[in-house]
Design an enzyme around this catalytic site. Structure first.
Site, short mmCIF file in Angstrom:
data_model
loop_
_atom_site.label_atom_id
_atom_site.label_comp_id
_atom_site.label_asym_id
_atom_site.label_seq_id
_atom_site.Cartn_x
_atom_site.Cartn_y
_atom_site.Cartn_z
N GLU A 151 25.25 34.76 4.17
CA GLU A 151 24.18 36.02 4.74
C GLU A 151 24.10 36.39 5.94
O GLU A 151 22.99 35.77 6.42
CB GLU A 151 23.09 36.83 3.60
CG GLU A 151 22.70 38.16 4.01
CD GLU A 151 21.52 38.00 3.24
OE1 GLU A 151 20.35 39.23 3.21
OE2 GLU A 151 21.22 37.51 2.35
N LYS B 19 18.31 40.93 -5.63
CA LYS B 19 17.68 40.86 -4.60
C LYS B 19 15.83 41.13 -4.29
O LYS B 19 15.71 41.85 -5.67
CB LYS B 19 18.16 41.00 -3.40
CG LYS B 19 16.97 40.44 -1.86
CD LYS B 19 17.50 40.62 -0.46
CE LYS B 19 17.06 39.69 0.23
NZ LYS B 19 17.52 40.52 1.89
N THR C 82 20.81 43.17 5.39
CA THR C 82 19.63 43.96 5.84
C THR C 82 20.93 45.03 5.48
O THR C 82 20.30 46.09 6.74
CB THR C 82 19.27 43.23 7.11
OG1 THR C 82 19.22 41.79 6.90
CG2 THR C 82 17.48 44.36 7.38
N ARG D 223 20.96 42.88 12.01
CA ARG D 223 19.40 43.08 12.71
C ARG D 223 19.92 42.97 14.45
O ARG D 223 19.11 42.94 15.09
CB ARG D 223 18.87 41.57 12.42
CG ARG D 223 18.51 42.20 11.30
CD ARG D 223 17.21 41.02 10.68
NE ARG D 223 16.71 41.06 9.36
CZ ARG D 223 16.35 40.42 9.01
NH1 ARG D 223 15.86 39.14 9.55
NH2 ARG D 223 15.60 39.86 6.99
#
Length: 212
Positions: free
Chosen positions: A45, A133, A73, A49
């Site tokens: 993953e 998640k 994210t 960011r």
């Protein structure tokens, strides 16, 4: 070449630990991915960011066929679309809104929407989404919280992420409703900066052996 996941369940079953990776320089993406795959962790993953994240996903998707690279994210529709165009094989979000879930669904990619409460999990279950998640895992109740959900929501499976360590991961992985855990400890910034890929492979190998 690793089989591309077709569902959230496939994503959860890639390996016991999903490396959660922050890439600041796309040049390190390929050797970093190869190091993780060599240690037995094909699912990666890459968090959105940094400005380098999409380029990192693109490079891994193109040059490391043994890896299954996803985008983490994801917090908006534009990010979901951009990640899909970059070659992400799956999407992960820290939380969920109706618009975001719709956007991730529209990409056609499997995804793990983030939840932190029972009601959020039930809302997604109503939409047919049962692989989630759990974030932030430790702050939101940890393994005891997930264990308590096994009774009322046995059909839901999770990838808990947030504050999990090699010491606490086995407790999560022992739960029947946990498919894998997200781990940020696998790619320490100092090892990445120094290009110590063998040491990252060793960390990945230890993580791959955590289940059970």
């Amino acid at each position: 070449m690793t089989t591309i996941p077709r569902s959230g369940a496939d994503v959860l079953d890639l390996a016991p630990v999903m490396p959660v990776v922050v890439v600041s320089d796309a040049e390190v993406a390929v050797p970093l991915a190869r190091a993780l795959v060599a240690g037995g962790l094909p699912g990666i993953e890459v968090t959105l960011r940094t400005p380098a994240a999409l380029a990192a996903i693109e490079r891994i998707a193109a040059e490391v066929p043994e890896a299954v690279v996803g985008a983490g994210t994801v917090v908006g529709a534009e990010q979901a679309d951009a990640a899909a165009r970059a070659g992400a094989a799956f999407l992960v979000s820290p939380g969920c809104t109706p618009d975001l879930v719709a956007a991730m669904t529209d990409t056609g990619l499997p995804f793990l929407p983030g939840v932190g409460t029972v009601s959020e999990a039930m809302t997604l279950l109503e939409r047919g989404v049962s692989e989630l998640k759990f974030f932030p895992a430790e702050a939101a109740g940890g393994a005891p919280f997930l264990k308590s959900l096994g009774g009322p929501l046995p059909q839901v499976r999770f990838c808990p992420t947030g504050g999990i360590t090699p010491a606490s991961a086995p407790t999560y992985l022992a739960l029947p409703n946990v498919g894998c855990v997200g781990g940020s400890w696998l790619t320490p910034a100092d090892l990445v900066a120094a290009g110590k890929w063998d040491e990252i492979t060793a960390l990945a190998r230890e993580a791959a052996a955590l289940r059970g």
